[in-house]
Motif scaffolding. Structure first.
Motif, PDB file in Angstrom:
ATOM      1  N   ARG A 233      60.160 -15.198 -46.950  1.00  0.00           N
ATOM      2  CA  ARG A 233      59.594 -15.014 -45.606  1.00  0.00           C
ATOM      3  C   ARG A 233      58.641 -13.832 -45.646  1.00  0.00           C
ATOM      4  N   MET A 234      57.332 -14.101 -45.610  1.00  0.00           N
ATOM      5  CA  MET A 234      56.346 -13.025 -45.603  1.00  0.00           C
ATOM      6  C   MET A 234      56.098 -12.561 -44.172  1.00  0.00           C
ATOM      7  N   ILE A 235      55.992 -11.233 -43.996  1.00  0.00           N
ATOM      8  CA  ILE A 235      55.647 -10.634 -42.712  1.00  0.00           C
ATOM      9  C   ILE A 235      54.405  -9.784 -42.939  1.00  0.00           C
ATOM     10  N   TRP A 236      53.404  -9.939 -42.063  1.00  0.00           N
ATOM     11  CA  TRP A 236      52.115  -9.303 -42.329  1.00  0.00           C
ATOM     12  C   TRP A 236      51.504  -8.758 -41.039  1.00  0.00           C
ATOM     13  N   GLY A 237      51.301  -7.450 -40.988  1.00  0.00           N
ATOM     14  CA  GLY A 237      50.547  -6.843 -39.896  1.00  0.00           C
ATOM     15  C   GLY A 237      49.103  -7.283 -39.991  1.00  0.00           C
ATOM     16  N   VAL A 263      51.840 -10.597 -37.582  1.00  0.00           N
ATOM     17  CA  VAL A 263      52.285  -9.827 -36.420  1.00  0.00           C
ATOM     18  C   VAL A 263      51.082  -9.109 -35.819  1.00  0.00           C
ATOM     19  N   GLY A 264      50.824  -9.338 -34.534  1.00  0.00           N
ATOM     20  CA  GLY A 264      49.697  -8.733 -33.854  1.00  0.00           C
ATOM     21  C   GLY A 264      49.952  -7.278 -33.498  1.00  0.00           C
ATOM     22  N   GLU A 265      48.858  -6.580 -33.175  1.00  0.00           N
ATOM     23  CA  GLU A 265      48.912  -5.160 -32.825  1.00  0.00           C
ATOM     24  C   GLU A 265      49.664  -4.365 -33.886  1.00  0.00           C
ATOM     25  N   ALA A 266      49.360  -4.686 -35.128  1.00  0.00           N
ATOM     26  CA  ALA A 266      50.031  -4.019 -36.251  1.00  0.00           C
ATOM     27  C   ALA A 266      49.090  -3.977 -37.444  1.00  0.00           C
ATOM     28  N   HIS A 268      49.011  -2.154 -41.735  1.00  0.00           N
ATOM     29  CA  HIS A 268      49.823  -2.081 -42.947  1.00  0.00           C
ATOM     30  C   HIS A 268      51.213  -1.531 -42.652  1.00  0.00           C
ATOM     31  N   TRP A 269      51.333  -0.756 -41.562  1.00  0.00           N
ATOM     32  CA  TRP A 269      52.592  -0.082 -41.231  1.00  0.00           C
ATOM     33  C   TRP A 269      53.377  -0.860 -40.183  1.00  0.00           C
ATOM     34  N   VAL A 270      53.373  -2.166 -40.300  1.00  0.00           N
ATOM     35  CA  VAL A 270      53.955  -3.030 -39.270  1.00  0.00           C
ATOM     36  C   VAL A 270      55.427  -2.724 -38.990  1.00  0.00           C
ATOM     37  N   ASN A 271      56.202  -2.341 -40.001  1.00  0.00           N
ATOM     38  CA  ASN A 271      57.626  -2.063 -39.767  1.00  0.00           C
ATOM     39  C   ASN A 271      57.835  -0.769 -38.982  1.00  0.00           C
ATOM     40  N   HIS A 272      56.804   0.073 -38.906  1.00  0.00           N
ATOM     41  CA  HIS A 272      56.839   1.269 -38.065  1.00  0.00           C
ATOM     42  C   HIS A 272      56.287   0.976 -36.667  1.00  0.00           C
ATOM     43  N   GLU A 273      55.241   0.161 -36.614  1.00  0.00           N
ATOM     44  CA  GLU A 273      54.531  -0.086 -35.358  1.00  0.00           C
ATOM     45  C   GLU A 273      55.237  -1.105 -34.463  1.00  0.00           C
ATOM     46  N   GLN A 274      55.792  -2.117 -35.095  1.00  0.00           N
ATOM     47  CA  GLN A 274      56.456  -3.186 -34.350  1.00  0.00           C
ATOM     48  C   GLN A 274      57.868  -3.406 -34.900  1.00  0.00           C
ATOM     49  N   PRO A 275      58.715  -2.378 -34.864  1.00  0.00           N
ATOM     50  CA  PRO A 275      60.042  -2.502 -35.485  1.00  0.00           C
ATOM     51  C   PRO A 275      60.910  -3.585 -34.847  1.00  0.00           C
TER      52      PRO A 275
END
Length: 293
Positions: A233-237, A263-266, A268-275
């Motif tokens: 499962r890939m997750i990508w800001g 993931v929108g509004e994110a 490279h730091w998606v796990n910080h921005e959209q936890p």
């Protein structure tokens, strides 16, 4: 209340600092950070996973923070970094684990799933392409070459260390904060934690050696990689300033059982921005793979 346990553990002839949480008999989830982070980069994911019943293991990978920092770029090739994680899985008496990796941690996760899939229950790479994709992208996507030009600078001796550590790492800290889509993604307290990790003796050179080890080339078998057979499962800001969305799309083509979520509004730091979104995507995927409704 979720308690964090701090440990020094031995793996692959290396001593790593690691954080654990959650029930000791729970399914093992290994969270792998990238550059220039350390275990703290997963602070928003540890508690939800532990409370869901998983045994969460978050190492400072070799060269980072309080983990051992061997000298020489040959100590930071993907094969060796992969074997560190295999050693941890064995150390915690598991046959396999759920592997979640961001940035360089995701590259290690991809390599582990591609070459030693027997140790991987599920793979969740976050804003990192399959390692075999990058060399081709640098040749065929000119914009990606520009986005990755900092990697060439990191190959220089000494100068990157001097620049990044100047003014007690202020420029480095500001760079992370400014590259995030939300000013709240990294608080001043967070950046102080990062500066302390970067200040560890030998840390900056060891961290940069992850990039310098690229000189050793892509591991054998990666130029024409086989399909990744592990459920992925890939997750990508979507607004990553360093990595093109095309890399994510090409990477998922290498997976027999893969899904990709932007993931929108994110960035490279998606796990910080959209936890919350990232945590929900992880939780749902792990439940589905376990057949839990």
């Amino acid at each position: 209340m979720t308690e964090l346990e701090f440990q020094l553990v031995k793996t692959n002839k290396m001593t790593l600092h690691a954080v654990t949480a959650g029930p000791r008999n729970g399914p093992l989830v290994v969270l792998l950070h990238g550059f220039p982070e350390f275990w703290y980069g997963w602070r928003n994911q540890i508690k939800p996973l532990a409370e869901a019943g998983y045994r969460v293991l978050v190492p400072d990978q070799r060269g980072f923070n309080k983990s051992q920092k061997p000298e020489g770029i040959e100590q930071y090739t993907l094969d060796i970094l992969r074997d560190d994680i295999i050693g941890l899985i064995k150390l915690y008496n598991r046959e396999k684990a759920h592997i979640i990796g961001h940035d360089w941690g995701g590259a290690v996760a991809w390599h582990l799933a591609s070459t030693r899939p027997e140790y991987v229950e599920t793979l969740i790479p976050i804003n990192i392409p399959h390692p075999a994709i990058m060399p081709k992208a640098m040749l065929t996507l000119p914009l990606q070459w520009l986005r990755s030009s900092y990697m060439a600078f990191f190959q220089l001796p000494e100068w990157p260390e001097k620049l990044l550590s100047a003014d007690h790492f202020d420029g480095m800290a500001k760079g992370i904060k400014l590259s995030a889509s939300k000013s709240s993604a990294f608080s001043q307290e967070d950046l102080l934690q990062y500066k302390e990790a970067w200040s560890q003796p030998g840390a900056m050179t060891a961290m940069l050696n992850w990039y310098r080890a690229i000189r050793a080339g892509i591991p054998e078998g990666f130029t024409q990689p086989e399909k990744v057979k592990v459920p992925t499962r890939m997750i990508w800001g979507v607004n990553d300033p360093f990595l093109s969305k095309k890399l994510a799309k090409k990477s998922i083509e290498h997976c027999e059982d893969g899904t990709l979520t932007f993931v929108g509004e994110a960035t490279h730091w998606v796990n910080h921005e959209q936890p919350d979104i990232v945590n929900q995507l992880i939780a749902n995927y792990l439940k589905n793979q376990a057949g839990i409704n």
